[in-house]
Motif scaffolding. Structure first.
Motif, mmCIF file in Angstrom:
data_model
loop_
_atom_site.group_PDB
_atom_site.id
_atom_site.type_symbol
_atom_site.label_atom_id
_atom_site.label_comp_id
_atom_site.label_asym_id
_atom_site.label_seq_id
_atom_site.Cartn_x
_atom_site.Cartn_y
_atom_site.Cartn_z
ATOM 1 N N PRO A 1 0.812 -1.225 0.000
ATOM 2 C CA PRO A 1 0.000 0.000 0.000
ATOM 3 C C PRO A 1 0.843 1.272 0.000
ATOM 4 C CG PRO A 1 -0.931 -1.593 1.523
ATOM 5 C CD PRO A 1 0.365 -2.166 1.041
ATOM 6 N N GLN A 2 1.908 1.298 0.807
ATOM 7 C CA GLN A 2 2.719 2.509 0.920
ATOM 8 C C GLN A 2 3.547 2.805 -0.328
ATOM 9 O OE1 GLN A 2 2.812 -0.227 2.815
ATOM 10 N NE2 GLN A 2 4.838 -0.593 3.730
ATOM 11 N N ASP A 3 3.617 1.835 -1.248
ATOM 12 C CA ASP A 3 4.381 2.030 -2.482
ATOM 13 C C ASP A 3 3.482 2.236 -3.705
ATOM 14 O OD1 ASP A 3 6.792 1.705 -1.113
ATOM 15 O OD2 ASP A 3 6.759 -0.477 -1.365
ATOM 16 N N ARG A 4 2.188 2.303 -3.506
ATOM 17 C CA ARG A 4 1.274 2.419 -4.646
ATOM 18 C C ARG A 4 1.044 3.863 -5.076
ATOM 19 N NH1 ARG A 4 -3.286 -2.345 -4.776
ATOM 20 N NH2 ARG A 4 -1.879 -4.044 -4.218
ATOM 21 N N ASN A 5 1.349 4.802 -4.223
ATOM 22 C CA ASN A 5 1.116 6.221 -4.483
ATOM 23 C C ASN A 5 -0.362 6.499 -4.763
ATOM 24 O OD1 ASN A 5 2.150 8.837 -4.513
ATOM 25 N ND2 ASN A 5 2.301 8.870 -6.738
ATOM 26 N N VAL A 6 -1.186 5.965 -3.871
ATOM 27 C CA VAL A 6 -2.636 6.114 -3.962
ATOM 28 C C VAL A 6 -3.117 6.929 -2.765
ATOM 29 C CG1 VAL A 6 -4.826 4.864 -3.789
ATOM 30 C CG2 VAL A 6 -3.006 3.988 -5.265
ATOM 31 N N GLY A 7 -3.887 7.960 -3.025
ATOM 32 C CA GLY A 7 -4.460 8.775 -1.954
ATOM 33 C C GLY A 7 -5.865 8.323 -1.631
ATOM 34 N N TYR A 8 -6.134 8.021 -0.355
ATOM 35 C CA TYR A 8 -7.424 7.457 0.046
ATOM 36 C C TYR A 8 -8.000 8.307 1.172
ATOM 37 C CZ TYR A 8 -10.732 3.606 1.087
ATOM 38 O OH TYR A 8 -11.840 2.834 1.280
ATOM 39 N N LEU A 9 -9.082 9.031 0.876
ATOM 40 C CA LEU A 9 -9.772 9.816 1.903
ATOM 41 C C LEU A 9 -10.864 8.945 2.514
ATOM 42 C CD1 LEU A 9 -10.126 12.607 3.285
ATOM 43 C CD2 LEU A 9 -11.849 13.114 1.558
ATOM 44 N N PHE A 10 -10.607 8.459 3.726
ATOM 45 C CA PHE A 10 -11.558 7.584 4.404
ATOM 46 C C PHE A 10 -12.776 8.378 4.872
ATOM 47 C CE2 PHE A 10 -7.477 5.504 4.775
ATOM 48 C CZ PHE A 10 -7.768 4.154 4.610
ATOM 49 N N GLN A 11 -13.854 7.632 5.145
ATOM 50 C CA GLN A 11 -15.083 8.271 5.625
ATOM 51 C C GLN A 11 -14.844 9.035 6.916
ATOM 52 O OE1 GLN A 11 -18.621 5.811 5.727
ATOM 53 N NE2 GLN A 11 -17.934 4.593 3.995
ATOM 54 N N ASN A 12 -14.001 8.493 7.794
ATOM 55 C CA ASN A 12 -13.744 9.154 9.091
ATOM 56 C C ASN A 12 -12.461 9.984 9.072
ATOM 57 O OD1 ASN A 12 -11.802 7.202 9.045
ATOM 58 N ND2 ASN A 12 -12.394 6.204 10.961
ATOM 59 N N TYR A 13 -11.874 10.148 7.872
ATOM 60 C CA TYR A 13 -10.689 10.977 7.606
ATOM 61 C C TYR A 13 -9.391 10.378 8.130
ATOM 62 C CZ TYR A 13 -14.645 14.114 7.059
ATOM 63 O OH TYR A 13 -15.854 14.647 6.719
ATOM 64 N N ALA A 14 -9.434 9.504 9.164
ATOM 65 C CA ALA A 14 -8.262 8.774 9.659
ATOM 66 C C ALA A 14 -7.095 9.689 10.005
ATOM 67 C CB ALA A 14 -7.836 7.721 8.626
ATOM 68 N N LEU A 15 -7.379 10.812 10.642
ATOM 69 C CA LEU A 15 -6.305 11.695 11.107
ATOM 70 C C LEU A 15 -5.656 11.098 12.351
ATOM 71 C CD1 LEU A 15 -8.058 15.175 10.736
ATOM 72 C CD2 LEU A 15 -6.438 14.107 9.161
ATOM 73 N N PHE A 16 -4.384 11.413 12.553
ATOM 74 C CA PHE A 16 -3.681 10.966 13.755
ATOM 75 C C PHE A 16 -4.093 11.871 14.915
ATOM 76 C CE2 PHE A 16 -0.717 9.884 10.238
ATOM 77 C CZ PHE A 16 -0.822 8.504 10.342
ATOM 78 N N PRO A 17 -4.780 11.349 15.935
ATOM 79 C CA PRO A 17 -5.310 12.206 17.000
ATOM 80 C C PRO A 17 -4.248 12.879 17.855
ATOM 81 C CG PRO A 17 -5.584 9.878 17.557
ATOM 82 C CD PRO A 17 -5.126 9.927 16.132
ATOM 83 N N ASN A 18 -3.053 12.278 17.903
ATOM 84 C CA ASN A 18 -1.981 12.847 18.730
ATOM 85 C C ASN A 18 -1.075 13.793 17.952
ATOM 86 O OD1 ASN A 18 -1.000 10.731 17.156
ATOM 87 N ND2 ASN A 18 0.627 10.225 18.604
ATOM 88 N N MET A 19 -1.445 14.098 16.715
ATOM 89 C CA MET A 19 -0.656 15.020 15.888
ATOM 90 C C MET A 19 -1.442 16.291 15.624
ATOM 91 S SD MET A 19 1.258 12.834 12.915
ATOM 92 C CE MET A 19 2.468 11.571 13.276
ATOM 93 N N THR A 20 -0.746 17.400 15.524
ATOM 94 C CA THR A 20 -1.379 18.670 15.168
ATOM 95 C C THR A 20 -1.769 18.666 13.693
ATOM 96 O OG1 THR A 20 0.728 19.684 14.567
ATOM 97 C CG2 THR A 20 0.014 19.889 16.882
ATOM 98 N N VAL A 21 -2.433 19.732 13.277
ATOM 99 C CA VAL A 21 -2.780 19.889 11.862
ATOM 100 C C VAL A 21 -1.528 19.822 11.006
ATOM 101 C CG1 VAL A 21 -3.597 21.546 10.136
ATOM 102 C CG2 VAL A 21 -4.929 21.143 12.225
ATOM 103 N N GLY A 22 -0.508 20.576 11.390
ATOM 104 C CA GLY A 22 0.740 20.577 10.635
ATOM 105 C C GLY A 22 1.397 19.215 10.619
ATOM 106 N N GLY A 23 1.355 18.524 11.762
ATOM 107 C CA GLY A 23 1.937 17.195 11.847
ATOM 108 C C GLY A 23 1.219 16.200 10.966
ATOM 109 N N ASN A 24 -0.116 16.284 10.930
ATOM 110 C CA ASN A 24 -0.885 15.396 10.079
ATOM 111 C C ASN A 24 -0.589 15.637 8.609
ATOM 112 O OD1 ASN A 24 -3.162 13.444 11.099
ATOM 113 N ND2 ASN A 24 -3.106 15.113 12.602
ATOM 114 N N ILE A 25 -0.525 16.906 8.221
ATOM 115 C CA ILE A 25 -0.275 17.222 6.808
ATOM 116 C C ILE A 25 1.094 16.717 6.376
ATOM 117 C CG2 ILE A 25 0.075 19.096 5.153
ATOM 118 C CD1 ILE A 25 -2.036 20.687 6.701
ATOM 119 N N GLY A 26 2.066 16.839 7.245
ATOM 120 C CA GLY A 26 3.433 16.458 6.886
ATOM 121 C C GLY A 26 3.796 15.021 7.183
ATOM 122 N N ALA A 27 2.828 14.233 7.648
ATOM 123 C CA ALA A 27 3.126 12.873 8.106
ATOM 124 C C ALA A 27 3.734 11.988 7.020
ATOM 125 C CB ALA A 27 1.872 12.221 8.667
ATOM 126 N N GLY A 28 3.325 12.187 5.791
ATOM 127 C CA GLY A 28 3.821 11.315 4.731
ATOM 128 C C GLY A 28 4.956 11.909 3.917
#
Length: 357
Positions: free
Chosen positions: A73-100
């Motif tokens: 999955p991590q090598d497919r270069n596919v962007g998947y917006l889940f229904q619940n967005y799957a954000l990391f709850p312990n990361m800030t907005v900036g941290g979530n955006i830069g996670a990948g």
């Protein structure tokens, strides 16, 4: 950019058999809940593994059961917006955006700042997901996907958990953001209005099987299949018996319809969308029917007239299913002076007759 999907997967009480291709146009995947739409996206993303078949993205094979290819999955270069967005709850907005992002720190911070501005998240960089509204969380999730520039962007019921006002506002915003994206876009939904608004092409999935692929507007105009007609919102469908090359008997309504179009012998259903009837002054004329009104439901801008068709003796058969007719309030009131008659004459335009298999 192109995407080709031809996969099968068996579950305990469900079989997935999906096949479609798209090339640069937004593709809607329409189906009822539990029909296999989300599983299809998960197979493309690599979260689920098909039993057999092939998935090819822009010439790159992501999965091939015969050749034993199954890209991680991590090598497919596919962007998947889940229904619940799957954000990391312990990361800030900036941290979530830069996670990948795999970039030097200074370049990464610059890119995060650009995406914060693009998605109107200024001032929220240090907030956590629980401190954000649903719409803000969705924008963060999209920004995170845009950060690593995927070859395909998949949206899984992106507006399903939102109220009507917020949904309409976010739909406009998301459409503007998608204009910035150059890859393939797939949107899974059971909402026909969403797919009509966003997508150029449409694949219809019914009970795990892709039953139709084509231009979205043409599919809504003439779906061709009874299952596709239902999924695209046709409320009036009757069993049909072909009488001749240009006439068909709607068995459930007890009426005969005529058309200049030639009717294939394998047509077994006929459909009419609720908005496509026309008021008539009498029963005279081609495809004009007398109906008994059972109920009138007032909505915000229109009425829904629920009625039964009369046969040639002026009677309604007890087993006849009801017919739904939607009409703007102004037109109804101007014709009836605000009165609710017990009988109604309706005409069915030839191009409104859906001939279905």
């Amino acid at each position: 950019m192109s995407l080709s999907v031809s996969i099968k997967k068996s579950f305990k009480d469900f079989n997935l058999d999906v096949k479609f291709e798209t090339s640069g146009e937004y593709l809607g995947i329409l189906g009822a809940s539990g029909s296999g739409k989300s599983i299809t996206l998960k197979c493309i993303a690599g979260i689920e593994t098909p039993d057999e078949g092939q998935i090819v993205l822009d010439g790159r094979v992501l999965f091939d059961s015969e050749k034993k290819i199954n890209i991680r999955p991590q090598d497919r270069n596919v962007g998947y917006l889940f229904q619940n967005y799957a954000l990391f709850p312990n990361m800030t907005v900036g941290g979530n955006i830069g996670a990948g992002m795999k970039l030097p720190k200074s370049v990464k911070n610059t890119r995060i700042s650009e995406l914060v501005k693009t998605f109107h998240l200024d001032g929220m960089e240090y907030k956590y997901p629980l401190q954000l509204s649903g719409g803000q969380q969705q924008r963060v999730a999209l920004a995170r996907i845009f950060a690593y520039e995927p070859d395909v962007l998949m949206l899984d019921e992106p507006f399903s958990a939102m109220d009507t006002h917020l949904k309409e506002k976010l739909q406009s915003e998301i459409f503007e953001y998608l204009r910035l994206y150059k890859g393939e876009v797939l949107m899974v939904t059971h909402n026909r209005s969403e797919v009509f608004r966003f997508c150029k092409n449409l694949v219809v999935i019914d009970n795990g099987k892709s039953v139709l692929l084509g231009d979205m507007k043409e599919t809504f105009r003439q779906p061709g299949l009874m299952s596709a007609a239902r999924l695209t919102g046709c409320k009036n469908i009757s069993r049909g018996r072909v009488l001749s090359a240009h006439s068909i008997y709607a068995q459930d309504w007890g009426i005969t319809l005529e058309t200049e179009r030639e009717i294939d012998e394998d047509i077994s259903y006929v459909g009419i969308r609720a908005h496509n009837f026309k008021l008539a002054d009498s029963k005279e004329g081609k495809n004009t029917v007398a109906c008994k009104i059972n109920k009138i439901v007032e909505e915000l801008f229109e009425y829904t007239i629920i009625m039964e068709a009369e046969n040639h003796d002026g009677q309604c058969r007890p087993e006849n299913p009801e017919i739904w007719f939607k009409i703007k309030k102004a037109e109804w009131n101007s014709r009836n002076g605000g009165n609710n008659p017990g009988k109604l004459y309706i005409r069915i335009p030839e191009d409104a007759i859906l001939l279905l298999k």
